[in-house]
Design a protein around this motif. Structure first.
Motif, PDB file in Angstrom:
ATOM      1  N   GLN A  71       0.957  -1.391  -0.065  1.00  0.00           N
ATOM      2  CA  GLN A  71       0.233   0.288  -0.335  1.00  0.00           C
ATOM      3  C   GLN A  71       0.512   1.473  -0.372  1.00  0.00           C
ATOM      4  OE1 GLN A  71      -3.657   0.173   2.619  1.00  0.00           O
ATOM      5  NE2 GLN A  71      -3.552  -2.138   2.888  1.00  0.00           N
ATOM      6  N   VAL A  72       1.864   1.175   0.325  1.00  0.00           N
ATOM      7  CA  VAL A  72       2.486   2.398   0.582  1.00  0.00           C
ATOM      8  C   VAL A  72       3.431   2.288  -0.360  1.00  0.00           C
ATOM      9  CG1 VAL A  72       4.982   3.358   1.930  1.00  0.00           C
ATOM     10  CG2 VAL A  72       3.238   2.577   3.373  1.00  0.00           C
ATOM     11  N   ARG A  73       3.693   1.523  -0.876  1.00  0.00           N
ATOM     12  CA  ARG A  73       4.722   1.658  -2.457  1.00  0.00           C
ATOM     13  C   ARG A  73       3.334   2.208  -3.544  1.00  0.00           C
ATOM     14  NH1 ARG A  73       8.404   2.794  -0.751  1.00  0.00           N
ATOM     15  NH2 ARG A  73       9.734   1.490  -0.106  1.00  0.00           N
ATOM     16  N   GLN A  74       2.392   2.467  -3.387  1.00  0.00           N
ATOM     17  CA  GLN A  74       1.360   2.673  -4.174  1.00  0.00           C
ATOM     18  C   GLN A  74       1.194   4.458  -4.669  1.00  0.00           C
ATOM     19  OE1 GLN A  74      -2.741   1.755  -3.164  1.00  0.00           O
ATOM     20  NE2 GLN A  74      -1.629  -1.015  -4.041  1.00  0.00           N
ATOM     21  N   PHE A  75       2.253   5.254  -3.424  1.00  0.00           N
ATOM     22  CA  PHE A  75       2.580   6.542  -3.334  1.00  0.00           C
ATOM     23  C   PHE A  75       3.753   7.116  -3.370  1.00  0.00           C
ATOM     24  CE2 PHE A  75       0.314   5.361   1.043  1.00  0.00           C
ATOM     25  CZ  PHE A  75       1.007   5.736   1.568  1.00  0.00           C
ATOM     26  N   THR A  76       4.220   6.583  -2.607  1.00  0.00           N
ATOM     27  CA  THR A  76       5.873   7.094  -2.292  1.00  0.00           C
ATOM     28  C   THR A  76       6.897   5.673  -1.704  1.00  0.00           C
ATOM     29  OG1 THR A  76       6.994   8.383  -0.159  1.00  0.00           O
ATOM     30  CG2 THR A  76       5.516   6.549   0.440  1.00  0.00           C
ATOM     31  N   GLU A 160       8.250   6.258 -18.807  1.00  0.00           N
ATOM     32  CA  GLU A 160       8.455   6.583 -17.698  1.00  0.00           C
ATOM     33  C   GLU A 160       8.483   5.320 -16.392  1.00  0.00           C
ATOM     34  OE1 GLU A 160       8.731  10.428 -14.286  1.00  0.00           O
ATOM     35  OE2 GLU A 160       8.530  11.251 -16.956  1.00  0.00           O
ATOM     36  N   VAL A 161       9.735   5.394 -15.943  1.00  0.00           N
ATOM     37  CA  VAL A 161       9.628   4.368 -14.712  1.00  0.00           C
ATOM     38  C   VAL A 161       9.522   5.129 -13.760  1.00  0.00           C
ATOM     39  CG1 VAL A 161      10.923   2.326 -14.412  1.00  0.00           C
ATOM     40  CG2 VAL A 161      10.777   3.095 -16.614  1.00  0.00           C
ATOM     41  N   ARG A 162       9.286   4.179 -12.434  1.00  0.00           N
ATOM     42  CA  ARG A 162       8.806   4.814 -11.662  1.00  0.00           C
ATOM     43  C   ARG A 162      10.249   3.289 -10.883  1.00  0.00           C
ATOM     44  NH1 ARG A 162       3.491   6.481  -8.134  1.00  0.00           N
ATOM     45  NH2 ARG A 162       5.079   6.347  -6.978  1.00  0.00           N
ATOM     46  N   LEU A 163      11.052   4.131  -9.888  1.00  0.00           N
ATOM     47  CA  LEU A 163      12.046   3.164  -9.551  1.00  0.00           C
ATOM     48  C   LEU A 163      11.906   4.036  -7.277  1.00  0.00           C
ATOM     49  CD1 LEU A 163      15.572   2.939 -11.622  1.00  0.00           C
ATOM     50  CD2 LEU A 163      13.127   1.373 -11.842  1.00  0.00           C
ATOM     51  N   THR A 164      12.221   3.346  -7.165  1.00  0.00           N
ATOM     52  CA  THR A 164      12.390   3.087  -5.678  1.00  0.00           C
ATOM     53  C   THR A 164      14.059   3.072  -5.031  1.00  0.00           C
ATOM     54  OG1 THR A 164      13.391   0.825  -4.683  1.00  0.00           O
ATOM     55  CG2 THR A 164      11.189   1.228  -4.829  1.00  0.00           C
ATOM     56  N   PRO A 165      14.144   3.958  -4.379  1.00  0.00           N
ATOM     57  CA  PRO A 165      16.162   4.598  -3.392  1.00  0.00           C
ATOM     58  C   PRO A 165      16.902   3.642  -4.469  1.00  0.00           C
ATOM     59  CG  PRO A 165      14.328   5.495  -2.637  1.00  0.00           C
ATOM     60  CD  PRO A 165      13.351   4.505  -2.895  1.00  0.00           C
ATOM     61  N   THR A 166      17.080   2.411  -3.436  1.00  0.00           N
ATOM     62  CA  THR A 166      17.303   1.270  -3.501  1.00  0.00           C
ATOM     63  C   THR A 166      17.640   0.898  -5.252  1.00  0.00           C
ATOM     64  OG1 THR A 166      17.192   0.226  -1.754  1.00  0.00           O
ATOM     65  CG2 THR A 166      18.109  -1.083  -3.147  1.00  0.00           C
ATOM     66  N   GLU A 167      16.082   0.805  -6.296  1.00  0.00           N
ATOM     67  CA  GLU A 167      16.227   0.371  -7.133  1.00  0.00           C
ATOM     68  C   GLU A 167      17.024   1.845  -8.374  1.00  0.00           C
ATOM     69  OE1 GLU A 167      11.999  -1.911  -7.491  1.00  0.00           O
ATOM     70  OE2 GLU A 167      12.739   0.047  -7.801  1.00  0.00           O
ATOM     71  N   PHE A 168      16.923   2.545  -8.150  1.00  0.00           N
ATOM     72  CA  PHE A 168      17.845   3.996  -8.770  1.00  0.00           C
ATOM     73  C   PHE A 168      18.715   3.859  -8.372  1.00  0.00           C
ATOM     74  CE2 PHE A 168      18.927   8.095  -9.379  1.00  0.00           C
ATOM     75  CZ  PHE A 168      17.876   8.549 -10.697  1.00  0.00           C
ATOM     76  N   GLU A 169      19.341   3.332  -7.447  1.00  0.00           N
ATOM     77  CA  GLU A 169      20.845   3.330  -6.681  1.00  0.00           C
ATOM     78  C   GLU A 169      21.752   2.634  -7.839  1.00  0.00           C
ATOM     79  OE1 GLU A 169      24.581   4.834  -5.578  1.00  0.00           O
ATOM     80  OE2 GLU A 169      23.099   5.733  -6.313  1.00  0.00           O
ATOM     81  N   LEU A 170      20.926   1.357  -8.025  1.00  0.00           N
ATOM     82  CA  LEU A 170      21.211   0.082  -8.116  1.00  0.00           C
ATOM     83  C   LEU A 170      21.708   0.197  -9.656  1.00  0.00           C
ATOM     84  CD1 LEU A 170      22.568  -3.100  -8.576  1.00  0.00           C
ATOM     85  CD2 LEU A 170      19.958  -3.541  -7.920  1.00  0.00           C
ATOM     86  N   LEU A 171      20.722   0.770 -10.397  1.00  0.00           N
ATOM     87  CA  LEU A 171      20.699   1.419 -11.510  1.00  0.00           C
ATOM     88  C   LEU A 171      22.201   2.009 -12.120  1.00  0.00           C
ATOM     89  CD1 LEU A 171      19.981   0.574 -14.648  1.00  0.00           C
ATOM     90  CD2 LEU A 171      17.846   2.501 -14.267  1.00  0.00           C
TER      91      LEU A 171
END
Length: 240
Positions: A71-76, A160-171
């Motif tokens: 649920q949290v990942r749906q908006f932040t 456009e792709v939405r990534l979590t902070p960890t996914e963003f840093e990994l990429l």
């Protein structure tokens, strides 16, 4: 790193755990909020916008920790560290799959908790900490993948792709060193922090999630390629 002003939401239904976490985190310089149920946690994330969530898996009221992640990942993309007495690999991977950034098994020491919190907040703040000499824009040679580091934007093809902070840093790490094989240990330390190095299961989960979001055919990855037994490499031209 400075922690002044950083707000952490503790989600746990056990008062003794709440008290210990509140005390230790407050001493560490954090502002601490507490939620006792999954429903309350989701509402408090919406209202208070914490910088980090510490989340127990087993919660009362029909909404467990995994449901909270969903649920949290749906908006932040607020970082989430799961705190759980459940040490099973299957449960850990499930939590990471549904949006958790880290998983800490109870019991744990205050030093370990503080280290994980610092590492998670550091990843979320990569935008501010990025070395100015590094490029602000990263792209694959065929322009299919595009990353704007400053604006925190990622595009795969025309989407456009939405990534979590960890996914963003990994990429970011993979694209920054395109063509070079990055070992599991090197990626873990670059993305999760120097406290890590042996958590290869984290990488498997996040690489899988990243491929689902950015690869044209996730089951046949062209850009994020596995080097068996070693690590991963970003192929800037894409493999056919």
């Amino acid at each position: 790193m400075r922690v002044k002003g950083k707000r952490i939401l503790v989600v746990d239904d056990e008062p003794p755990i709440q008290r210990i976490l509140r005390r230790n985190l407050t001493v560490g310089g954090y502002e601490v909020l507490v939620a006792e149920s999954g429903k309350q946690a989701v509402e408090m994330v919406k209202i208070h916008q914490p910088d980090l969530v510490l989340l127990d898996i087993c919660l009362p009221g029909g909404i467990d920790g995994v449901d909270v992640c969903v649920q949290v990942r749906q908006f932040t993309q607020t970082p989430i560290i799961v705190l759980s007495a459940v040490a099973e690999e299957k449960q850990k991977i499930k939590a990471l799959d549904y949006g958790a950034d880290d998983y800490l098994t109870k019991p744990f020491s205050n030093d370990e908790l503080q280290a994980r919190v610092r590492a998670c907040l550091r990843r979320a703040g990569t935008k501010e900490a990025t070395n100015e000499r590094e490029p602000e824009i990263l792209t694959s040679e065929d322009d299919y993948l595009y990353m704007d580091i400053v604006r925190r934007q990622v595009r795969a093809g025309s989407q456009e792709v939405r990534l979590t902070p960890t996914e963003f840093e990994l990429l970011r790490q993979l694209m920054l060193y395109a063509g070079k094989v990055m070992t599991h240990r090197a990626l873990l330390r670059a993305v999760w922090g120097p406290e890590y190095g042996e958590e290869a299961d984290y990488l498997r989960v996040y690489v899988r999630q990243l491929r689902l979001k950015v690869e044209p055919e996730p089951s046949r990855p062209r850009y994020i390629v596995t080097e068996p037994g070693i690590g991963y490499v970003f192929r800037s031209q894409g493999e056919n």
